[in-house]
Design a protein around this motif. Structure first.
Motif, mmCIF file in Angstrom:
data_model
loop_
_atom_site.group_PDB
_atom_site.id
_atom_site.type_symbol
_atom_site.label_atom_id
_atom_site.label_comp_id
_atom_site.label_asym_id
_atom_site.label_seq_id
_atom_site.Cartn_x
_atom_site.Cartn_y
_atom_site.Cartn_z
ATOM 1 N N ALA A 1 -14.910 -9.693 39.664
ATOM 2 C CA ALA A 1 -14.595 -8.909 40.856
ATOM 3 C C ALA A 1 -13.111 -8.889 41.180
ATOM 4 N N SER A 2 -12.352 -9.848 40.646
ATOM 5 C CA SER A 2 -10.968 -10.009 41.093
ATOM 6 C C SER A 2 -9.946 -10.090 39.967
ATOM 7 N N GLY A 3 -10.374 -10.446 38.759
ATOM 8 C CA GLY A 3 -9.413 -10.735 37.697
ATOM 9 C C GLY A 3 -8.811 -12.118 37.811
ATOM 10 N N ALA A 4 -9.345 -12.960 38.686
ATOM 11 C CA ALA A 4 -8.819 -14.310 38.871
ATOM 12 C C ALA A 4 -9.002 -15.138 37.603
ATOM 13 N N TRP A 5 -8.075 -16.067 37.356
ATOM 14 C CA TRP A 5 -8.244 -17.019 36.272
ATOM 15 C C TRP A 5 -9.147 -18.166 36.736
ATOM 16 N N LEU A 6 -9.794 -18.830 35.761
ATOM 17 C CA LEU A 6 -10.619 -20.005 36.014
ATOM 18 C C LEU A 6 -9.975 -21.202 35.331
ATOM 19 N N ALA A 7 -9.773 -22.284 36.070
ATOM 20 C CA ALA A 7 -9.155 -23.487 35.513
ATOM 21 C C ALA A 7 -10.120 -24.663 35.622
ATOM 22 N N MET A 8 -10.206 -25.445 34.536
ATOM 23 C CA MET A 8 -11.131 -26.578 34.456
ATOM 24 C C MET A 8 -10.522 -27.631 33.539
ATOM 25 N N HIS A 9 -10.790 -28.900 33.812
ATOM 26 C CA HIS A 9 -10.331 -29.969 32.931
ATOM 27 C C HIS A 9 -10.928 -29.785 31.541
ATOM 28 N N GLU A 10 -10.164 -30.100 30.519
ATOM 29 C CA GLU A 10 -10.591 -29.849 29.150
ATOM 30 C C GLU A 10 -11.893 -30.570 28.798
ATOM 31 N N ALA A 11 -12.119 -31.775 29.330
ATOM 32 C CA ALA A 11 -13.350 -32.496 28.995
ATOM 33 C C ALA A 11 -14.585 -31.747 29.471
ATOM 34 N N ASP A 12 -14.520 -31.121 30.630
ATOM 35 C CA ASP A 12 -15.652 -30.328 31.106
ATOM 36 C C ASP A 12 -15.687 -28.963 30.424
ATOM 37 N N ALA A 13 -14.533 -28.416 30.082
ATOM 38 C CA ALA A 13 -14.516 -27.167 29.323
ATOM 39 C C ALA A 13 -15.214 -27.367 27.977
ATOM 40 N N HIS A 14 -15.062 -28.536 27.399
ATOM 41 C CA HIS A 14 -15.755 -28.839 26.135
ATOM 42 C C HIS A 14 -17.271 -28.819 26.343
#
Length: 350
Positions: free
Chosen positions: A94-107
């Motif tokens: 809806a916005s084009g916003a970026w999503l940021a997450m710690h790499e361990a949870d991104a894994h």
């Protein structure tokens, strides 16, 4: 701190709001999604559960804060659980916003998306069998795997983050001083976010802390296992959590803005309470190990919010994971050990 009538919104002052986004059919009731003003546009801390009603509440809450979902600049995710990460993809779309997450949870997110579901069913069945679960508990997992009843619906896959959330660094949020603090335990990549700015009500302490599920005013988060079938590392999530609690206590935040329940002050006092709670719980579990018990047998005897007989199968699996996390801590502390030759492996106090 000001309540916005009828909107489930609280104005915490200094360009910070919280929106109570409902979690369907869950005793927690809602996730407190936080909105933070920056010079580049508004940023969300977590998003809430992926549900149409939850989305409507989030959109209405943003409007009550004077914002629009289309205006979001970014989303900071404290961790990957669906009551925090669930609506991230929809906010981004809806916005084009970026999503940021710690790499361990991104894994964990990547693993969830990429591994065949039948492999997960088999892995879970093997883990539960090794923990001493009865065959009747494991059988539905094996039946679903073998019958191919493991659909993967792309619409329900967790969203991949766009960027990492590096711990220890000030984040690139113009006009704000927000620092990520890695607090593993509840998940491998859980982060708290320390807003290093004077408290708007001049409360004594060092700024405010968006604590996610790490530090809550009246409950303790689940501490279980998040292991990779391709990685044989023996983790110690409870030890990680207790270390993280002490790290957060040393920050001396003036106020904590958690993802559940309500905002609160005196964070170091709450940290001490939680450390004492877990020490008492470990002592109680060690007493249960006066005779050898498997993780399943230990979970059956642990204190939960309802009798074991009333806990549904899925929640029993989570409970066994928590029992195993506590066993690993006792073993690491030298207070328990595996019984040689036991199958499934039982543990006893030493």
């Amino acid at each position: 701190m000001t309540q916005v009538p009828g909107a489930g919104v609280t104005d915490h002052g200094g360009g910070v709001w919280s929106i109570a986004v409902p979690i369907p059919d869950n005793p927690l009731g809602h996730t407190l999604v936080h909105l933070l003003d920056t010079d580049r546009g508004p940023v969300l801390v977590d998003t809430g559960w992926d549900d149409p009603d939850s989305w409507d509440v989030l959109v209405a809450g943003l409007a009550a804060c004077g914002a629009d979902v289309a205006d979001m600049y970014g989303v900071l995710l404290t961790h990957h659980h669906p009551d925090h990460h669930g609506l991230s993809a929809r906010v981004r779309a809806a916005s084009g916003a970026w999503l940021a997450m710690h790499e361990a949870d991104a894994h964990v997110v990547r693993r969830t998306r990429e591994y065949p579901m039948e492999r997960w069913y088999g892995y879970m069945a093997d883990k539960l069998t090794a923990a001493g679960a009865p065959a009747a508990h494991v059988a539905p997992l094996l039946a679903a795997r073998d019958a191919g009843r493991t659909p993967r619906l792309a619409a329900h896959l967790p969203a991949l983050p766009d960027r990492p959330l590096p711990p220890g660094e000030l984040l690139d949020l113009p006009g704000r001083r927000l620092r990520a603090v890695w607090t593993p335990g509840h998940t491998p990549g859980h982060v708290c976010l320390h807003l290093e700015e004077a408290h708007p009500a001049r409360l004594p302490g060092r700024g405010r802390l968006f604590s996610g599920d790490h530090l809550l005013p009246g409950i303790t988060p689940h501490i279980g296992l998040y292991e990779d079938p391709d990685d044989s590392t023996v983790t110690d999530p409870l030890g990680d959590y207790l270390d993280s609690l002490e790290r957060v206590g040393r920050l001396g935040a003036a106020e904590v803005l958690p993802a559940h329940q309500h905002a609160f002050a005196h964070a170091p006092d709450r940290v001490r309470e939680l450390l004492a709670h877990h020490e008492a719980r470990l002592a109680g579990l060690r007493a249960l190990l006066a005779e050898p018990r498997t993780p399943w047998q230990l979970a059956e005897r642990m204190e939960w919010n309802r009798p074991w007989a009333d806990i549904p199968a899925g929640s029993r699996t989570i409970a066994v994971s928590e029992a195993e996390a506590h066993l690993r801590r006792l073993v690491k502390l030298g207070r328990a050990e595996a019984v040689p030759g036991s199958e499934p492996v039982a543990y006893v106090a030493v």
